[in-house]
Design a protein around this motif. Sequence first.
Motif, PDB file in Angstrom:
ATOM      1  N   LEU A 256      14.678  65.772  56.619  1.00 21.61           N
ATOM      2  CA  LEU A 256      13.637  65.893  57.640  1.00 21.61           C
ATOM      3  C   LEU A 256      13.738  64.738  58.650  1.00 21.61           C
ATOM      4  O   LEU A 256      13.697  64.949  59.866  1.00 21.61           O
ATOM      5  CB  LEU A 256      12.260  65.911  56.968  1.00 21.61           C
ATOM      6  N   SER A 257      13.892  63.525  58.123  1.00 16.59           N
ATOM      7  CA  SER A 257      14.039  62.358  59.018  1.00 16.59           C
ATOM      8  C   SER A 257      15.279  62.522  59.901  1.00 16.59           C
ATOM      9  O   SER A 257      15.249  62.209  61.092  1.00 16.59           O
ATOM     10  CB  SER A 257      14.201  61.059  58.217  1.00 16.59           C
TER      11      SER A 257
ATOM     12  N   LEU B 154      17.286  56.051  55.542  1.00 15.91           N
ATOM     13  CA  LEU B 154      16.222  57.057  55.556  1.00 15.91           C
ATOM     14  C   LEU B 154      15.678  57.270  54.144  1.00 15.91           C
ATOM     15  O   LEU B 154      16.174  56.702  53.175  1.00 15.91           O
ATOM     16  CB  LEU B 154      16.757  58.375  56.145  1.00 15.91           C
ATOM     17  N   ASN B 155      14.639  58.119  54.045  1.00 15.33           N
ATOM     18  CA  ASN B 155      13.975  58.355  52.761  1.00 15.33           C
ATOM     19  C   ASN B 155      14.902  58.990  51.731  1.00 15.33           C
ATOM     20  O   ASN B 155      15.951  59.496  52.073  1.00 15.33           O
ATOM     21  CB  ASN B 155      12.780  59.301  52.973  1.00 15.33           C
TER      22      ASN B 155
ATOM     23  N   TRP C 288      16.253  61.849  48.922  1.00 20.36           N
ATOM     24  CA  TRP C 288      16.393  63.310  48.986  1.00 20.36           C
ATOM     25  C   TRP C 288      15.111  63.974  48.522  1.00 20.36           C
ATOM     26  O   TRP C 288      14.495  63.498  47.593  1.00 20.36           O
ATOM     27  CB  TRP C 288      17.560  63.736  48.073  1.00 20.36           C
ATOM     28  N   PRO C 289      14.679  65.125  49.075  1.00 17.65           N
ATOM     29  CA  PRO C 289      15.263  65.789  50.248  1.00 17.65           C
ATOM     30  C   PRO C 289      14.659  65.333  51.568  1.00 17.65           C
ATOM     31  O   PRO C 289      14.939  65.905  52.599  1.00 17.65           O
ATOM     32  CB  PRO C 289      14.903  67.257  49.975  1.00 17.65           C
ATOM     33  N   TRP C 290      13.810  64.304  51.521  1.00 18.45           N
ATOM     34  CA  TRP C 290      13.065  63.921  52.724  1.00 18.45           C
ATOM     35  C   TRP C 290      13.935  63.376  53.834  1.00 18.45           C
ATOM     36  O   TRP C 290      13.602  63.485  55.010  1.00 18.45           O
ATOM     37  CB  TRP C 290      11.940  62.930  52.362  1.00 18.45           C
ATOM     38  N   TYR C 291      15.082  62.780  53.464  1.00 15.38           N
ATOM     39  CA  TYR C 291      15.933  62.223  54.539  1.00 15.38           C
ATOM     40  C   TYR C 291      16.457  63.323  55.454  1.00 15.38           C
ATOM     41  O   TYR C 291      16.804  63.064  56.593  1.00 15.38           O
ATOM     42  CB  TYR C 291      17.081  61.382  53.976  1.00 15.38           C
TER      43      TYR C 291
ATOM     44  N   GLU D  42      16.515  65.186  60.991  1.00 12.71           N
ATOM     45  CA  GLU D  42      16.214  66.143  62.064  1.00 12.71           C
ATOM     46  C   GLU D  42      15.680  65.390  63.286  1.00 12.71           C
ATOM     47  O   GLU D  42      16.069  65.659  64.420  1.00 12.71           O
ATOM     48  CB  GLU D  42      15.145  67.144  61.607  1.00 12.71           C
TER      49      GLU D  42
ATOM     50  N   LYS E 296      23.081  61.992  49.391  1.00  9.72           N
ATOM     51  CA  LYS E 296      23.670  61.112  50.407  1.00  9.72           C
ATOM     52  C   LYS E 296      25.157  60.888  50.145  1.00  9.72           C
ATOM     53  O   LYS E 296      25.600  60.980  49.002  1.00  9.72           O
ATOM     54  CB  LYS E 296      22.921  59.774  50.421  1.00  9.72           C
TER      55      LYS E 296
END
Length: 227
Positions: free
Chosen positions: A216-217, A208-209, A211-214, A219, A198
Motif C-alpha cells: 500500500l505504501s 516501508l511497513n 508485509w502486506p502493508w508496504y 502505491e 521484501k
Amino acid sequence: HMRESVYSYLNTFEPFDMFGLEHIVALIVALAFIIVLPLYAKRNLNEQMQHRLGMVIGWLVFGNYITWVGLEAIAGTFDVKEHLPVHLCRFTNLAIPLVMVWRSFLAYEILFFWGLSAMLQASFTPDIAAGFPHFHYFRFFVGHNLMVVALIYAVVVYEMKPTLASLKKAFIALNAFLLLTYVTNLLLDSNYCWIMGKPPIASLLDYLNPWPWYILSAEFVALAHFG
C-alpha cells in the motif's frame, strides 16, 4: 558441453561494487547517452534515420531480455519462478518496441511513467550480483538505462508528450499488472515484483511497513514518483 560452459559463465563473476567505479561509470555513460543521443538525432538526422535509430534502441532493449532468457535456457537454469517477464522492468523491456517501432501513444503513456520511475530507482540501487564486464552487468544497465534513453528519445524525437490523463492510465495499468503478478505468484509460488515478501537485498522497501502493508505504501510512493 555448451550447457556446462554457459552455466559456468553465467555463475562465475566478480561481485558488483555498488557505488564503486563500475557503478558510477555506468551512470555517467547512461546520462551522456540520455542527453546526447536524442539531441543528436533531433538536430542531425532526417525523419527516416530518426525512426531507424529509434527502432534500433527499441529492439536492443527487447533483445536484451530475450538473450538473457535464452542463455538461462541453454544453461538449464531457466526457472518460471525467476525469469518470466512478470517484473515491471522486464515487461517494459518487452513492450518498448510498441513505442519505438510502432509509435503507439497508449503504450508510451503507460511505459513513460513506469519506465522513468522504476528504472531510475533501479539504476541507483541495482539488483545485480555480477560486476563489469559480465553479461549480467550489461544486461542490467541495457535493460534499465537504455530504457530511459528510449523514453526520452520518444519525447524529444517523436515529440510524444505525457498528459495528466496518461498518469491516470499508467497508474491503473500498474495496478492491473500487479493483480496479474499476484495471481502468477499464487500459481507458481514465486515472488515477482516482491509482492509476497521484501527482496533479499537492501532496497527502498526496507523503509516501508511490514508485509502486506508496504504494498500500500509503495502505491503512494509510485504515485509520487509518477507525479
